[in-house]
Design an enzyme around this catalytic site. Structure first.
Site, short mmCIF file in Angstrom:
data_model
loop_
_atom_site.label_atom_id
_atom_site.label_comp_id
_atom_site.label_asym_id
_atom_site.label_seq_id
_atom_site.Cartn_x
_atom_site.Cartn_y
_atom_site.Cartn_z
N LYS A 165 35.30 52.80 28.96
CA LYS A 165 34.52 52.51 30.19
C LYS A 165 34.61 51.04 30.39
O LYS A 165 34.35 50.47 29.39
CB LYS A 165 33.33 53.19 29.83
CG LYS A 165 32.50 53.51 31.20
CD LYS A 165 33.27 54.53 32.03
CE LYS A 165 32.54 55.80 32.15
NZ LYS A 165 33.35 56.94 32.88
N THR B 149 34.93 58.76 27.96
CA THR B 149 34.65 57.33 28.61
C THR B 149 33.36 57.70 29.24
O THR B 149 32.37 56.66 28.87
CB THR B 149 35.36 56.86 29.46
OG1 THR B 149 35.29 57.46 30.82
CG2 THR B 149 37.09 56.66 29.25
N HIS C 91 41.32 19.49 44.57
CA HIS C 91 41.56 18.32 45.21
C HIS C 91 40.80 18.06 46.38
O HIS C 91 40.49 19.21 47.29
CB HIS C 91 42.82 18.42 45.49
CG HIS C 91 44.09 18.69 44.55
ND1 HIS C 91 44.13 17.66 43.29
CD2 HIS C 91 44.95 19.70 44.58
CE1 HIS C 91 45.10 18.32 42.68
NE2 HIS C 91 45.59 19.36 43.21
O1 LIG Z 1 44.95 14.71 36.06
C1 LIG Z 1 45.72 14.80 36.97
N1 LIG Z 1 46.98 15.36 36.16
C2 LIG Z 1 48.16 15.87 36.84
O2 LIG Z 1 48.91 16.52 36.10
C3 LIG Z 1 48.15 15.74 38.07
N2 LIG Z 1 48.90 15.88 39.13
C4 LIG Z 1 48.53 15.63 40.40
O3 LIG Z 1 49.00 15.54 41.39
N3 LIG Z 1 47.29 15.05 40.01
C5 LIG Z 1 47.10 15.11 39.04
N4 LIG Z 1 45.83 14.90 37.94
#
Ligand SMILES: O=c1[nH]c(=O)c2[nH]c(=O)[nH]c2[nH]1
Length: 296
Positions: free
Chosen positions: A13, A58, A253
């Site tokens: 479960k 279960t 990012h």
């Molecule tokens: O710390 C990072 N590692 C990466 O492998 C990588 N690749 C990327 O485009 N930016 C970063 N930054």
């Protein structure tokens, strides 16, 4: 004629949710858990013959979670997972293998006017704690613990420079950038004689301190890869009972917005405006284990 063999099977479960309240006079403590139990039986006749006579339903596994919580209490999720594993293996001769996964909900005691509250709690999802216990008949339990959804960001002391420069590269060197990630980590213990709550908090604190550095100056990161590795090393140095740790760090990012076309808008401050990107993200993963000589 072909013949067949069942090579991997387990049933149980998942998503059994429970709130355990421990009352120590007026001071109450809570644990809210989500439990997933999986059993492997000695015979496969349930699969092959449609014979259910060995199946611990279960639904009964769900009841067992509630009954054992009531009977033994819930201290750490790891200890409760071990209690469940032992119960199934000692109660049923034909249960060969048990796996119990538990996720702990991040309740923290409320603080009112600087005083810890007796019975009020705040949902504080800094990171989600989870664990898995595995045990086989006549074996000893193995425990892995982990955390996920630990989202962090720092605005400086991070760089990414000197990477492969070829026809496929467009990213400039970034000597000073935002570093943000959502951390998932899991680790394995070499023993069950551990203060699991203390160990979990130590790992979380190590992760945060290697990412952040001292409050005033921070700590320089040349890449996500290097920060990940330094974190894992410090975890193994800080908790001797851990012999393996794995981390997954998506690189969330934050990209520059090109405002150079807006010549007529004056900026009084040298502030930075970035655009958070949901996707894509980098994905950096590595595991670190002790070499034989350094095992407990
Ligand atoms: O710390 C990072 N590692 C990466 O492998 C990588 N690749 C990327 O485009 N930016 C970063 N930054």
């Amino acid at each position: 004629m072909s013949t067949y063999k069942i090579v991997d099977d387990a049933y149980g479960k998942s998503g059994v949710k429970l709130l355990h309240i421990k009352r120590n006079g007026p001071v109450h403590s809570i644990r809210e858990l989500e439990v997933n139990s999986q059993l492997t039986l000695s015979s496969k006749k349930d699969y092959t013959e449609g014979d259910n006579s060995d199946i611990v339903a279960t639904d009964s596994q769900k009841n067992t979670v509630y009954l054992l919580a009531k009977k033994h209490g819930v201290n750490s999720p790891e200890e409760f997972a071990i209690i469940l594993c032992r119960h199934y293996l000692s109660t049923y001769n034909h249960v060969l293998k048990v796996q119990v996964q538990i996720e702990l909900y991040p309740w923290q005691r409320a603080e009112i006017d600087g005083k810890k509250h007796n019975h009020a709690f705040v949902f504080t999802p800094v990171a989600t704690r989870f664990c898995t216990a595995r045990m086989e008949k006549n074996g000893i339990p193995t425990i892995e613990s982990g955390l996920k959804d630990l989202r962090v960001l720092k605005t400086t002391q991070s760089a990414f420079v000197n990477f492969v420069n070829d026809d496929y590269r467009s990213l400039p060197d970034a000597p000073d950038r935002v570093f943000s990630t959502v951390i998932t980590s899991r680790w394995e213990y070499s023993t069950i004689n551990v203060d699991f709550c203390k160990a979990w908090n130590t790992v979380k604190d190590v992760i945060l301190s290697v990412f952040s550095g001292p409050a005033d100056k921070g700590i320089f990161s040349p890449s996500v890869q290097n920060t990940l590795h330094l974190t894992e090393k410090l975890v193994l140095d800080s908790v001797p009972e851990i012999n393996y740790i794995e981390m997954i760090l998506p690189n969330k990012h934050y990209v520059n917005v090109d405002l150079s076309k807006f010549k007529n808008v004056g900026f009084a401050h040298n502030d930075t405006v970035l655009q958070p990107l949901d996707k894509p993200s980098g994905n950096i993963r590595a595991a670190l284990t002790r070499t034989l000589a350094s095992k407990l």
